[in-house]
Design an enzyme around this catalytic site. Structure first.
Site, PDB file in Angstrom:
ATOM      1  N   LYS A 238     -18.132  -5.123   8.065  1.00 13.24           N
ATOM      2  CA  LYS A 238     -17.070  -6.189   7.987  1.00 13.24           C
ATOM      3  C   LYS A 238     -16.442  -6.583   8.991  1.00 13.24           C
ATOM      4  CE  LYS A 238     -13.661  -6.408   4.794  1.00 13.24           C
ATOM      5  NZ  LYS A 238     -12.758  -6.370   3.948  1.00 13.24           N
TER       6      LYS A 238
ATOM      7  N   HIS B 224       1.191  -1.189   0.101  1.00  8.41           N
ATOM      8  CA  HIS B 224      -0.435   0.117  -0.027  1.00  8.41           C
ATOM      9  C   HIS B 224       0.823   1.510   0.077  1.00  8.41           C
ATOM     10  CE1 HIS B 224      -2.815  -2.808   2.469  1.00  8.41           C
ATOM     11  NE2 HIS B 224      -3.518  -2.191   1.617  1.00  8.41           N
TER      12      HIS B 224
ATOM     13  N   SER C   2      -2.717  -7.699   3.711  1.00 14.77           N
ATOM     14  CA  SER C   2      -2.857  -6.891   4.749  1.00 14.77           C
ATOM     15  C   SER C   2      -3.481  -8.584   5.474  1.00 14.77           C
ATOM     16  CB  SER C   2      -4.198  -6.106   4.598  1.00 14.77           C
ATOM     17  OG  SER C   2      -3.565  -4.990   4.445  1.00 14.77           O
TER      18      SER C   2
ATOM     19  N   ARG D 112      -1.471  -6.570  -7.962  1.00 14.03           N
ATOM     20  CA  ARG D 112      -0.286  -6.592  -7.917  1.00 14.03           C
ATOM     21  C   ARG D 112       0.070  -8.172  -8.993  1.00 14.03           C
ATOM     22  NH1 ARG D 112      -2.596  -8.267  -2.076  1.00 14.03           N
ATOM     23  NH2 ARG D 112      -3.824  -8.305  -3.104  1.00 14.03           N
TER      24      ARG D 112
HETATM   25  O1  PNS Z   1      -8.670  -3.344   0.341  1.00 13.16           O
HETATM   26  P1  PNS Z   1      -9.824  -3.486  -0.755  1.00 13.16           P
HETATM   27  O2  PNS Z   1     -10.928  -4.000   0.622  1.00 13.16           O
HETATM   28  O3  PNS Z   1      -9.333  -4.363  -1.196  1.00 13.16           O
HETATM   29  O4  PNS Z   1     -10.651  -2.465  -0.704  1.00 13.16           O
HETATM   30  C1  PNS Z   1     -12.021  -2.559  -1.499  1.00 13.16           C
HETATM   31  C2  PNS Z   1     -12.969  -1.036  -1.372  1.00 13.16           C
HETATM   32  C3  PNS Z   1     -12.549  -0.248   0.126  1.00 13.16           C
HETATM   33  C4  PNS Z   1     -12.337   0.036  -2.178  1.00 13.16           C
HETATM   34  C5  PNS Z   1     -14.333  -1.401  -1.854  1.00 13.16           C
HETATM   35  O5  PNS Z   1     -14.970  -2.288  -1.030  1.00 13.16           O
HETATM   36  C6  PNS Z   1     -15.276  -0.514  -1.977  1.00 13.16           C
HETATM   37  O6  PNS Z   1     -14.784   0.951  -2.348  1.00 13.16           O
HETATM   38  N1  PNS Z   1     -16.365  -0.609  -1.160  1.00 13.16           N
HETATM   39  C7  PNS Z   1     -17.217   0.833  -0.544  1.00 13.16           C
HETATM   40  C8  PNS Z   1     -18.592   0.512  -1.102  1.00 13.16           C
HETATM   41  C9  PNS Z   1     -18.629  -0.041  -3.406  1.00 13.16           C
HETATM   42  O7  PNS Z   1     -18.359   1.521  -3.476  1.00 13.16           O
HETATM   43  N2  PNS Z   1     -18.817  -1.227  -3.753  1.00 13.16           N
HETATM   44  C10 PNS Z   1     -19.422  -0.859  -5.020  1.00 13.16           C
HETATM   45  C11 PNS Z   1     -18.115  -0.974  -5.623  1.00 13.16           C
HETATM   46  S1  PNS Z   1     -18.017  -1.930  -7.107  1.00 13.16           S
END
Ligand code: PNS
Length: 163
Positions: free
Chosen positions: A41, A17, A128, A90
């Site tokens: 979550k 990150h 993570s 990645r």
């Molecule tokens: O680090 P992560 O868990 O892979 O990040 C995922 C994240 C936070 C980018 C994604 O879950 C997100 O944007 N969530 C917010 C809800 C949303 O907008 N969902 C629609 C996207 S398909």
């Protein structure tokens, strides 16, 4: 002004990150690193802790803001006048999830562009989840999270917060 959002769970922030943050901040005027606040979550670290870790790392980079958001990313991006979403890929295994998310976000907000960046290859297996698993069992997490955070992250993973 070019503004990008780098969203994620950052549970916890890894060297991958951090590598991505440093690449992204060079491309824009303002980079918003946004921690998803999703009460549904289960996370190892609280939102406050995750934000604090990121703030500590980015403290001397004036074009970076660290914050949290909830709800849809596209709504938050609109509210913050961001034109770009930054995400890291990645390996090929990240692609399907990222592809789905990018296309869904484009459907929800056509003008918001997702930009993919690749971290240094040595971080391609750092996640993570791996940090939580190794650290939770008392393994050495140096080389996985930024040096300044290693002790605190390790300590917290061995003694989870009572929330
Ligand atoms: O680090 P992560 O868990 O892979 O990040 C995922 C994240 C936070 C980018 C994604 O879950 C997100 O944007 N969530 C917010 C809800 C949303 O907008 N969902 C629609 C996207 S398909």
């Amino acid at each position: 002004m070019r503004t990008a959002i780098y969203p994620g769970s950052f549970d916890p922030v890894t060297l991958g990150h951090w590598d991505l943050i440093l690449r992204a901040e060079k491309l824009v005027d303002h980079l918003i690193v946004a921690v998803l606040h999703n009460p549904a979550k289960n996370t190892a670290f609280t939102v406050a802790e995750r934000v604090e870790f990121l703030k500590e790392l980015t403290g001397n980079l004036p074009n970076i803001e660290v914050t949290s958001f909830h709800g849809l990313l596209v709504d938050y991006a609109r509210k913050r006048d961001a034109q770009f979403i930054v995400r890291g890929v990645r390996a090929f295994s990240d692609f399907e999830y990222e592809f789905q998310m990018a296309l869904m976000n484009r459907k929800l907000s056509a003008s918001l562009e997702t930009v993919f960046l690749m971290p240094k290859e040595e971080y391609s297996v750092v996640s993570s989840r791996i940090v939580r698993e190794v650290g939770g069992m008392g393994g050495d997490i140096s080389g996985l999270v930024p040096e300044a955070l290693v002790d605190r992250v390790a300590r917290r993973l061995k003694a989870p917060a009572q929330v």
